[in-house]
Design a protein around this motif. Structure first.
Motif, PDB file in Angstrom:
ATOM      1  N   ILE A  63       0.874  -1.187   0.000  1.00  0.00           N
ATOM      2  CA  ILE A  63       0.000   0.000   0.000  1.00  0.00           C
ATOM      3  C   ILE A  63       0.904   1.227   0.000  1.00  0.00           C
ATOM      4  O   ILE A  63       1.649   1.483   0.960  1.00  0.00           O
ATOM      5  CB  ILE A  63      -0.917   0.021   1.243  1.00  0.00           C
ATOM      6  CG1 ILE A  63      -1.795  -1.232   1.268  1.00  0.00           C
ATOM      7  CG2 ILE A  63      -1.771   1.283   1.251  1.00  0.00           C
ATOM      8  CD1 ILE A  63      -2.615  -1.387   2.517  1.00  0.00           C
TER       9      ILE A  63
ATOM     10  N   TYR B 192      -0.288   5.678   1.837  1.00  0.00           N
ATOM     11  CA  TYR B 192      -1.181   5.237   2.911  1.00  0.00           C
ATOM     12  C   TYR B 192      -2.000   6.396   3.466  1.00  0.00           C
ATOM     13  O   TYR B 192      -3.201   6.254   3.749  1.00  0.00           O
ATOM     14  CB  TYR B 192      -0.338   4.592   4.017  1.00  0.00           C
ATOM     15  CG  TYR B 192      -1.095   4.216   5.257  1.00  0.00           C
ATOM     16  CD1 TYR B 192      -1.765   3.003   5.335  1.00  0.00           C
ATOM     17  CD2 TYR B 192      -1.139   5.078   6.367  1.00  0.00           C
ATOM     18  CE1 TYR B 192      -2.461   2.646   6.476  1.00  0.00           C
ATOM     19  CE2 TYR B 192      -1.846   4.725   7.503  1.00  0.00           C
ATOM     20  CZ  TYR B 192      -2.502   3.502   7.560  1.00  0.00           C
ATOM     21  OH  TYR B 192      -3.201   3.170   8.689  1.00  0.00           O
ATOM     22  N   SER B 193      -1.375   7.564   3.622  1.00  0.00           N
ATOM     23  CA  SER B 193      -2.054   8.709   4.258  1.00  0.00           C
ATOM     24  C   SER B 193      -3.257   9.196   3.471  1.00  0.00           C
ATOM     25  O   SER B 193      -4.133   9.858   4.005  1.00  0.00           O
ATOM     26  CB  SER B 193      -1.057   9.859   4.465  1.00  0.00           C
ATOM     27  OG  SER B 193      -0.525  10.271   3.208  1.00  0.00           O
ATOM     28  N   GLN B 194      -3.287   8.912   2.191  1.00  0.00           N
ATOM     29  CA  GLN B 194      -4.404   9.365   1.359  1.00  0.00           C
ATOM     30  C   GLN B 194      -5.683   8.569   1.628  1.00  0.00           C
ATOM     31  O   GLN B 194      -6.751   8.948   1.160  1.00  0.00           O
ATOM     32  CB  GLN B 194      -4.032   9.244  -0.117  1.00  0.00           C
ATOM     33  CG  GLN B 194      -2.809  10.066  -0.514  1.00  0.00           C
ATOM     34  CD  GLN B 194      -2.414   9.822  -1.958  1.00  0.00           C
ATOM     35  OE1 GLN B 194      -3.224   9.380  -2.770  1.00  0.00           O
ATOM     36  NE2 GLN B 194      -1.132  10.122  -2.274  1.00  0.00           N
ATOM     37  N   HIS B 195      -5.549   7.452   2.336  1.00  0.00           N
ATOM     38  CA  HIS B 195      -6.701   6.574   2.516  1.00  0.00           C
ATOM     39  C   HIS B 195      -7.273   6.622   3.927  1.00  0.00           C
ATOM     40  O   HIS B 195      -8.120   5.805   4.272  1.00  0.00           O
ATOM     41  CB  HIS B 195      -6.311   5.130   2.175  1.00  0.00           C
ATOM     42  CG  HIS B 195      -5.671   4.987   0.835  1.00  0.00           C
ATOM     43  ND1 HIS B 195      -6.319   5.271  -0.343  1.00  0.00           N
ATOM     44  CD2 HIS B 195      -4.397   4.609   0.477  1.00  0.00           C
ATOM     45  CE1 HIS B 195      -5.514   5.051  -1.371  1.00  0.00           C
ATOM     46  NE2 HIS B 195      -4.325   4.652  -0.890  1.00  0.00           N
ATOM     47  N   ILE B 196      -6.784   7.579   4.724  1.00  0.00           N
ATOM     48  CA  ILE B 196      -7.274   7.651   6.097  1.00  0.00           C
ATOM     49  C   ILE B 196      -7.891   9.015   6.362  1.00  0.00           C
ATOM     50  O   ILE B 196      -7.753   9.953   5.548  1.00  0.00           O
ATOM     51  CB  ILE B 196      -6.122   7.388   7.106  1.00  0.00           C
ATOM     52  CG1 ILE B 196      -5.020   8.439   6.918  1.00  0.00           C
ATOM     53  CG2 ILE B 196      -5.591   5.979   6.950  1.00  0.00           C
ATOM     54  CD1 ILE B 196      -3.910   8.327   7.961  1.00  0.00           C
TER      55      ILE B 196
ATOM     56  N   THR C 116     -11.018  10.066   6.448  1.00  0.00           N
ATOM     57  CA  THR C 116     -12.014  10.505   5.472  1.00  0.00           C
ATOM     58  C   THR C 116     -12.947  11.511   6.133  1.00  0.00           C
ATOM     59  O   THR C 116     -13.225  11.473   7.342  1.00  0.00           O
ATOM     60  CB  THR C 116     -12.842   9.307   4.965  1.00  0.00           C
ATOM     61  OG1 THR C 116     -13.367   8.601   6.100  1.00  0.00           O
ATOM     62  CG2 THR C 116     -11.972   8.350   4.171  1.00  0.00           C
TER      63      THR C 116
ATOM     64  N   LYS D 253     -15.933   5.518   3.511  1.00  0.00           N
ATOM     65  CA  LYS D 253     -14.610   5.042   3.890  1.00  0.00           C
ATOM     66  C   LYS D 253     -14.077   4.100   2.815  1.00  0.00           C
ATOM     67  O   LYS D 253     -14.814   3.296   2.259  1.00  0.00           O
ATOM     68  CB  LYS D 253     -14.676   4.341   5.238  1.00  0.00           C
ATOM     69  CG  LYS D 253     -15.053   5.273   6.380  1.00  0.00           C
ATOM     70  CD  LYS D 253     -15.085   4.535   7.706  1.00  0.00           C
ATOM     71  CE  LYS D 253     -15.457   5.488   8.839  1.00  0.00           C
ATOM     72  NZ  LYS D 253     -15.458   4.828  10.154  1.00  0.00           N
ATOM     73  N   LYS D 254     -12.789   4.239   2.575  1.00  0.00           N
ATOM     74  CA  LYS D 254     -12.174   3.471   1.505  1.00  0.00           C
ATOM     75  C   LYS D 254     -11.827   2.049   1.977  1.00  0.00           C
ATOM     76  O   LYS D 254     -11.415   1.843   3.111  1.00  0.00           O
ATOM     77  CB  LYS D 254     -10.905   4.163   1.027  1.00  0.00           C
ATOM     78  CG  LYS D 254     -11.180   5.503   0.343  1.00  0.00           C
ATOM     79  CD  LYS D 254      -9.898   6.128  -0.138  1.00  0.00           C
ATOM     80  CE  LYS D 254     -10.175   7.466  -0.843  1.00  0.00           C
ATOM     81  NZ  LYS D 254      -8.933   8.135  -1.311  1.00  0.00           N
TER      82      LYS D 254
ATOM     83  N   LEU E 216      -9.411  -0.986   0.703  1.00  0.00           N
ATOM     84  CA  LEU E 216      -8.314  -1.353  -0.193  1.00  0.00           C
ATOM     85  C   LEU E 216      -8.299  -2.873  -0.340  1.00  0.00           C
ATOM     86  O   LEU E 216      -8.328  -3.599   0.656  1.00  0.00           O
ATOM     87  CB  LEU E 216      -6.985  -0.880   0.383  1.00  0.00           C
ATOM     88  CG  LEU E 216      -6.942   0.602   0.813  1.00  0.00           C
ATOM     89  CD1 LEU E 216      -5.563   0.952   1.341  1.00  0.00           C
ATOM     90  CD2 LEU E 216      -7.317   1.517  -0.347  1.00  0.00           C
TER      91      LEU E 216
ATOM     92  N   ARG F 257      -9.428  -1.792   5.513  1.00  0.00           N
ATOM     93  CA  ARG F 257     -10.068  -0.485   5.702  1.00  0.00           C
ATOM     94  C   ARG F 257      -9.277   0.259   6.777  1.00  0.00           C
ATOM     95  O   ARG F 257      -9.469   0.040   7.975  1.00  0.00           O
ATOM     96  CB  ARG F 257     -11.529  -0.649   6.122  1.00  0.00           C
ATOM     97  CG  ARG F 257     -12.251   0.689   6.316  1.00  0.00           C
ATOM     98  CD  ARG F 257     -13.727   0.473   6.618  1.00  0.00           C
ATOM     99  NE  ARG F 257     -14.469   0.162   5.401  1.00  0.00           N
ATOM    100  CZ  ARG F 257     -15.784  -0.024   5.366  1.00  0.00           C
ATOM    101  NH1 ARG F 257     -16.492   0.051   6.475  1.00  0.00           N
ATOM    102  NH2 ARG F 257     -16.377  -0.293   4.238  1.00  0.00           N
TER     103      ARG F 257
ATOM    104  N   ASP G 136      -9.442   3.222   7.954  1.00  0.00           N
ATOM    105  CA  ASP G 136     -10.237   4.030   8.875  1.00  0.00           C
ATOM    106  C   ASP G 136     -11.156   3.197   9.755  1.00  0.00           C
ATOM    107  O   ASP G 136     -11.924   3.748  10.547  1.00  0.00           O
ATOM    108  CB  ASP G 136     -11.097   5.035   8.080  1.00  0.00           C
ATOM    109  CG  ASP G 136     -10.379   6.368   7.961  1.00  0.00           C
ATOM    110  OD1 ASP G 136      -9.381   6.546   8.683  1.00  0.00           O
ATOM    111  OD2 ASP G 136     -10.792   7.207   7.163  1.00  0.00           O
TER     112      ASP G 136
END
Length: 353
Positions: free
Chosen positions: A23, A26-30, A32, A38-39, A41, A58, A60
């Protein structure tokens, strides 16, 4: 009776597979925003135990942002498996275990439409400085699928036939061909060549004669008195083969005489098995004409079982008078001690009574 052996095997086992999930960003997916979905992956699939697996991550979490959610899923409807999720420590390359699941049933989930296992882990584990570096995270998931036990087909183990021992035949050939003979006997004017070690192995008397302190030195034939050549020949046959010849070349009376002489020879040379064999044959062939002679022979050579058989034959015989008229009975009275004759005649009187 022919025996067969069959074999089948009850097997159980497992198959293992591993998926690596990188991944990056990573920071772009937390974190939200409120109202934003919520994303989740999803890794590419990997195979384990004949099934496709994937990691659903997930960052988050679900209701608590401090917790990440992980789903291990397979498209198979139902199976039994264990798994372990580990993170790569990017400073050392070593693996850090996040969660280890014991073997369990994977059941279909209505949201994922797959057989899943779900667990939560603190985000701080994933965001530790050693595992999260340059905004990249690497996780490995090892799945072990427990296979259903199965039984192999029944197999018949081939039976290896072992032929009967042919040792006696080899020794008979050794005697016949006279290879390596080292002793000669003179019996009734005939000479017989043999092997000392064979004779000594089979007879304690021959052992003492050939290897003991009183052994006869030199290569001259050893003379054996009071034995017919044919008897000594059959004695040698037994010594080398542990069996009696069929004696088909002799008539019935002559065969009986040969067995009597062999019994005497067996007793003379301490060959217990041959003595018993001769007793057995004489016992099976007891009749009015032979019982008295056989009784006398049995008494002379301490063959108690054969003596008892003779006495039993007389007490059960309806021809007791005929027995007392035989030449064997007259010889018995002439050669045997009075007490032996008394035992024999007592058996006859018992039958008359």
């Amino acid at each position: 009776m022919q025996n067969t052996k069959t074999m089948s095997t009850w097997n159980s086992g497992s198959e293992q597979g591993m998926g690596v999930f990188h991944i990056c960003g990573y920071s772009q997916h937390i974190n939200t925003a409120a109202g934003e979905k919520k994303k989740i992956l999803v890794s590419s699939t990997f195979r384990a135990g004949g099934h496709h697996w994937a990691i659903f991550f997930r960052p988050d979490g679900f209701s608590d942002k401090s917790v990440a959610g992980i789903v291990i899923a397979s498209k198979h409807v139902k199976l039994r498996a264990s798994y372990e999720l580990r993170l790569v420590d990017q400073s050392t390359g070593l693996l850090v275990s996040v969660h280890k699941e014991a073997p369990r049933e994977f059941q279909r989930d209505k949201d994922f439409h797959s057989a899943i296992s779900f667990f939560r882990a603190k985000r701080s584990i994933f965001e530790s400085p050693t595992c999260l570096r340059d905004d990249c995270l690497t996780m490995e998931c090892t799945v072990t699928v427990i296979k259903e036990p199965w039984r192999t087909g029944t197999k018949t183990i081939p039976k290896i036939q072992v032929p009967q021992s042919d040792m006696a035949g080899h020794y008979a050939k050794l005697l016949e061909e006279k290879v390596g003979v080292d002793v000669t006997f003179s019996v009734g004017g005939e000479e017989f060549a043999a092997h000392k070690v064979v004779l000594a192995t089979r007879s304690p008397v021959f052992k003492a004669q050939l290897y003991g302190p009183l052994r006869e030195a030199g290569a001259v034939p050893i003379t054996i008195e009071d034995m017919q050549p044919d008897v000594f020949r059959e004695l040698l046959h037994f010594i080398y083969t542990d069996s009696l010849p069929p004696l088909d070349y002799l008539k019935a009376d002559a065969r009986t005489d040969m067995i009597r002489h062999l019994l005497v020879a067996a007793d003379r040379y301490g060959m217990e098995r041959l003595t018993l064999m001769c007793q057995s044959i004489l016992c099976e062939n007891l009749c009015v004409q032979t019982v008295a002679t056989t009784f006398a022979l049995a008494d002379q050579h301490q063959c108690d079982m054969l003596k008892d058989a003779c006495l039993e034959f007389i007490t059960c015989s309806i021809a007791r008078d005929a027995v007392q008229r035989t030449q064997g009975y007259r010889n018995l009275k002439r050669t045997c001690p009075p007490d032996v004759i008394e035992v024999f005649e007592k058996a006859c009187r018992f039958r008359k009574a």
